[in-house]
Design an enzyme around this catalytic site. Structure first.
Site, short mmCIF file in Angstrom:
data_model
loop_
_atom_site.label_atom_id
_atom_site.label_comp_id
_atom_site.label_asym_id
_atom_site.label_seq_id
_atom_site.Cartn_x
_atom_site.Cartn_y
_atom_site.Cartn_z
N HIS A 75 -21.63 26.15 -8.03
CA HIS A 75 -22.87 26.23 -7.67
C HIS A 75 -23.98 26.78 -8.71
O HIS A 75 -23.46 27.85 -9.15
CB HIS A 75 -23.18 27.05 -6.30
CG HIS A 75 -22.72 26.30 -5.15
ND1 HIS A 75 -23.14 26.58 -3.65
CD2 HIS A 75 -21.94 25.08 -4.90
CE1 HIS A 75 -22.67 25.67 -2.75
NE2 HIS A 75 -22.09 24.85 -3.70
N TYR A 204 -29.89 31.68 1.76
CA TYR A 204 -29.96 33.30 2.27
C TYR A 204 -31.20 33.29 3.35
O TYR A 204 -32.56 33.09 2.51
CB TYR A 204 -29.76 34.31 1.27
CG TYR A 204 -28.50 34.40 0.90
CD1 TYR A 204 -27.94 33.64 0.05
CD2 TYR A 204 -27.58 35.46 1.17
CE1 TYR A 204 -26.73 33.87 -0.70
CE2 TYR A 204 -26.48 35.72 0.69
CZ TYR A 204 -25.84 34.83 -0.47
OH TYR A 204 -24.70 35.02 -0.91
N PRO A 296 -21.34 41.78 2.87
CA PRO A 296 -20.84 40.60 2.38
C PRO A 296 -22.24 39.70 1.77
O PRO A 296 -22.00 39.14 1.05
CB PRO A 296 -20.54 39.94 3.67
CG PRO A 296 -20.74 40.53 5.00
CD PRO A 296 -20.92 41.92 4.77
N LYS A 300 -19.68 40.02 -2.95
CA LYS A 300 -19.11 40.94 -3.94
C LYS A 300 -17.65 41.53 -3.69
O LYS A 300 -16.95 41.81 -4.50
CB LYS A 300 -19.98 42.26 -4.20
CG LYS A 300 -21.13 41.74 -5.12
CD LYS A 300 -21.02 41.46 -6.50
CE LYS A 300 -21.94 40.57 -7.21
NZ LYS A 300 -21.52 39.32 -7.36
N TYR A 388 -25.61 38.58 -9.14
CA TYR A 388 -24.74 37.50 -8.11
C TYR A 388 -23.61 37.09 -8.82
O TYR A 388 -22.68 36.76 -8.29
CB TYR A 388 -25.97 36.52 -7.80
CG TYR A 388 -25.33 35.84 -6.52
CD1 TYR A 388 -25.48 36.48 -5.18
CD2 TYR A 388 -24.79 34.48 -6.72
CE1 TYR A 388 -25.07 35.73 -4.12
CE2 TYR A 388 -24.23 33.93 -5.72
CZ TYR A 388 -24.42 34.48 -4.36
OH TYR A 388 -23.79 33.74 -3.24
P1 RFL Z 1 -7.57 42.99 2.07
O1 RFL Z 1 -7.94 41.25 1.84
O2 RFL Z 1 -8.12 43.42 3.15
O3 RFL Z 1 -6.00 42.73 2.15
C1 RFL Z 1 -5.16 44.13 2.13
C2 RFL Z 1 -3.94 43.76 2.84
O4 RFL Z 1 -3.19 44.95 2.97
C3 RFL Z 1 -2.39 44.54 4.21
N1 RFL Z 1 -2.16 46.00 4.79
C4 RFL Z 1 -1.28 46.82 4.79
N2 RFL Z 1 0.23 46.23 4.24
C5 RFL Z 1 1.13 46.94 4.31
N3 RFL Z 1 1.10 48.23 5.03
C6 RFL Z 1 -0.13 48.81 5.72
N4 RFL Z 1 -0.20 50.18 5.93
C7 RFL Z 1 -1.32 47.91 5.55
N5 RFL Z 1 -2.35 47.92 5.97
C8 RFL Z 1 -2.79 46.75 5.30
C9 RFL Z 1 -3.38 43.78 5.15
O5 RFL Z 1 -2.75 42.91 6.19
C10 RFL Z 1 -3.74 42.65 3.93
O6 RFL Z 1 -3.10 41.51 4.01
O7 RFL Z 1 -8.03 43.55 0.87
P2 RFL Z 1 -8.14 43.01 -0.94
O8 RFL Z 1 -6.93 42.42 -1.20
O9 RFL Z 1 -8.50 44.17 -1.36
O10 RFL Z 1 -9.30 41.96 -0.81
C11 RFL Z 1 -10.61 42.27 -0.46
C12 RFL Z 1 -11.38 41.22 -0.02
O11 RFL Z 1 -10.57 40.50 1.20
C13 RFL Z 1 -12.72 41.76 0.67
O12 RFL Z 1 -13.21 42.30 -0.28
C14 RFL Z 1 -13.51 40.31 1.04
O13 RFL Z 1 -13.01 39.32 1.98
C15 RFL Z 1 -15.08 40.56 1.01
N6 RFL Z 1 -15.91 39.33 1.48
C16 RFL Z 1 -16.51 38.74 0.56
N7 RFL Z 1 -16.27 39.07 -0.84
C17 RFL Z 1 -16.70 38.26 -1.66
O14 RFL Z 1 -16.30 38.57 -2.89
N8 RFL Z 1 -17.41 37.17 -1.68
C18 RFL Z 1 -17.84 36.81 -0.34
O15 RFL Z 1 -18.45 35.72 -0.21
C19 RFL Z 1 -17.15 37.54 0.70
N9 RFL Z 1 -17.56 37.20 2.16
C20 RFL Z 1 -16.14 39.21 3.04
C21 RFL Z 1 -17.27 37.99 3.19
C22 RFL Z 1 -15.59 39.88 3.75
C23 RFL Z 1 -15.94 39.54 5.20
N10 RFL Z 1 -15.42 40.32 6.21
C24 RFL Z 1 -14.73 39.55 7.32
C25 RFL Z 1 -15.28 41.61 6.15
C26 RFL Z 1 -17.31 37.68 4.32
C27 RFL Z 1 -17.05 38.22 5.39
C28 RFL Z 1 -17.29 37.86 6.84
C1 PHB Z 2 -19.24 32.79 2.59
O1 PHB Z 2 -19.24 31.48 2.47
O2 PHB Z 2 -18.32 33.01 3.52
C2 PHB Z 2 -19.97 33.57 2.17
C3 PHB Z 2 -21.05 33.33 1.13
C4 PHB Z 2 -21.71 34.23 0.63
C5 PHB Z 2 -21.72 35.53 1.15
C6 PHB Z 2 -21.11 35.97 1.87
C7 PHB Z 2 -20.03 34.91 2.74
O3 PHB Z 2 -22.60 36.27 0.34
#
Ligand code: RFL
Ligand code: PHB
Length: 393
Positions: A75, A204, A296, A300, A388
């Site tokens: 994109h 957005y 989110p 980031k 971004y």
């Molecule tokens: P994670 O993905 O939470 O993984 C942590 C892992 O540790 C395990 N765990 C344990 N294992 C052993 N013992 C324990 N006591 C434990 N406790 C936990 C868990 O089961 C899991 O498998 O952390 P990590 O690896 O640091 O990754 C971070 C990302 O997952 C997170 O920052 C992103 O998903 C945030 N996020 C977004 N980030 C972006 O860069 N771009 C995006 O577009 C974006 N969109 C989002 C998002 C997060 C969202 N939610 C649901 C919070 C959109 C949403 C809706």
């Molecule tokens: C997504 O596709 O899940 C998404 C995209 C952009 C954002 C957050 C989530 O800022």
């Protein structure tokens, strides 16, 4: 108790744990990954969608880029919708040629899990009571319960990649850690549906009824979000209510183009900013969501996890290869410097694009002025675009 040895014990098989494990594996450093959940659960989580070029580069570096480059969507821009008008933010032009990759975190995780399996890396799923110990000294170890047996892993370093609710940060004495937190008074309700995205770029939308985001996973799979109340339950949001609300918050031309269909995933995420300082405690390092959370809105979270991994990997590589502690000693400061800038950007995007209950009249006007300035100024848009696509590592 059964005891095994490794060089780096990684807690958590999310994107940060798996990426770190692969980078280390590829230079001959032995790791064991301990994951609380099942492999199926890890592979089913739906979260991030937007990857910065830096994250794409790291995934390429560990040899998992092939499917991302085939199936991911490059994109060059996105839109901010306000007052019924869509304003395009031309990322490519504003950043001198940079783009982002739309490729779901679910796919990133699958690619990393497959790569770890193919290269013989050890991951223990369903590890219970995982606990880091002795990280203040030179002989740290991790204990857990695995298949009904107690296991001790002696190691040289522990990487706490276990997310916001993990065990690593909780193992640090309270006096040694400082935390900063802001909780936003709303959540995001997100759905996945196998319908064509309303637009080929993300939208957005700022609207008096609340924020909305149109994103996607492929040309036939849409990911949509609407701002909802903090206490809302998923059950209160039928598909019909969701589609109605989404359309109301988009400019008319976009609303008319929304293709609706049954959702197959629906969840509510709370919005929070959180930072723990420092990110190193002796031989324990916090990485990714274990150390910081961002709302989110700026896309980031996953990208910050990837840059933490990059800094830690550089530090460990120099420790093992050159016997130099310098880069490892700089880990916390380097990671926090970049994290705080992303925390600021995510907070700013969130403030600019959401409706806040009980916002004072003065703050309403500031909000309006912020949007008007951003959408009217090339300079402001250049700053938005720079953040971004991701600040340099
Ligand atoms: P994670 O993905 O939470 O993984 C942590 C892992 O540790 C395990 N765990 C344990 N294992 C052993 N013992 C324990 N006591 C434990 N406790 C936990 C868990 O089961 C899991 O498998 O952390 P990590 O690896 O640091 O990754 C971070 C990302 O997952 C997170 O920052 C992103 O998903 C945030 N996020 C977004 N980030 C972006 O860069 N771009 C995006 O577009 C974006 N969109 C989002 C998002 C997060 C969202 N939610 C649901 C919070 C959109 C949403 C809706
Ligand atoms: C997504 O596709 O899940 C998404 C995209 C952009 C954002 C957050 C989530 O800022």
């Amino acid at each position: 108790m059964k005891t095994v040895r490794t060089q780096v014990c990684i807690i958590g098989a999310g994107p940060s744990g798996l990426l770190l494990g692969q980078l280390l594996h590829d230079i001959g450093i032995d790791t064991i990954v301990l994951e609380r959940s099942t492999r199926a659960h890890v592979l089913a989580r739906v979260r991030a969608g937007v990857l910065e070029p830096g994250t794409v580069g790291l995934l390429d570096q560990v040899g998992v880029g092939a499917r991302m480059h085939t199936e991911g969507l490059v994109h060059d821009g996105f839109a901010i919708a306000h007052d019924g008008v869509s304003h395009r933010i031309d990322l490519k032009r504003l950043t001198g040629g940079k783009s982002v990759m739309v490729y779901g975190q679910t796919e990133v995780t699958r690619d990393l899990v497959d790569r770890r399996t193919a290269t013989g890396g050890v991951t223990h799923y369903e590890a219970e009571n995982v606990e880091p110990h002795g990280f203040d000294g030179v002989h740290p170890f991790v204990t857990c319960r695995l298949e009904g047996e107690d296991l001790r892993i002696d190691c040289e370093f522990i990487a706490g990649c276990d997310g916001f609710h993990g065990a690593s940060r909780r193992a640090v004495p309270e006096a040694a850690i400082r935390t900063f937190e802001k909780v936003y008074p709303f959540g995001w309700l997100g759905i996945l549906a196998d319908v064509a995205p309303v637009s080929h770029e993300l939208i957005y939308a700022n609207h008096p009824r609340g924020f909305a985001l149109c994103s996607m996973r492929s040309p036939s799979r849409s990911r949509y979000y609407v701002q909802c109340n903090a206490g809302d339950s998923v059950e209160a949001w039928s598909d019909e209510r969701f589609w109605d609300e989404l359309r109301r918050r988009l400019p008319e031309s976009a609303a008319d183009a929304v293709v609706t269909g049954p959702s197959f995933e629906k969840s509510i995420a709370p919005l929070r900013s959180f930072v723990a300082e420092p990110m190193r405690f002796g031989r324990l390092f916090l990485v990714g969501d274990a150390a910081h959370i961002v709302p989110p809105t700026g896309a980031k979270g996953l990208n910050l996890a990837a840059s933490d991994v990059h800094y830690l990997f550089e530090g460990l590589r120099e420790h093992y290869r050159d016997r130099s502690p310098l880069t490892l000693d700089a880990y916390s400061a380097r990671a926090l410097d970049r994290a705080w800038k992303a925390v600021r950007f995510s907070w700013w995007m969130t403030m600019m694009l959401h409706q806040f209950p009980d916002r004072a009249p003065f703050d309403e006007r500031i909000h309006d002025a912020e949007l008007a300035y951003t959408l009217g100024s090339e300079t402001a848009q250049a700053a938005l675009a720079e953040n971004y696509v991701g600040l340099p590592y």
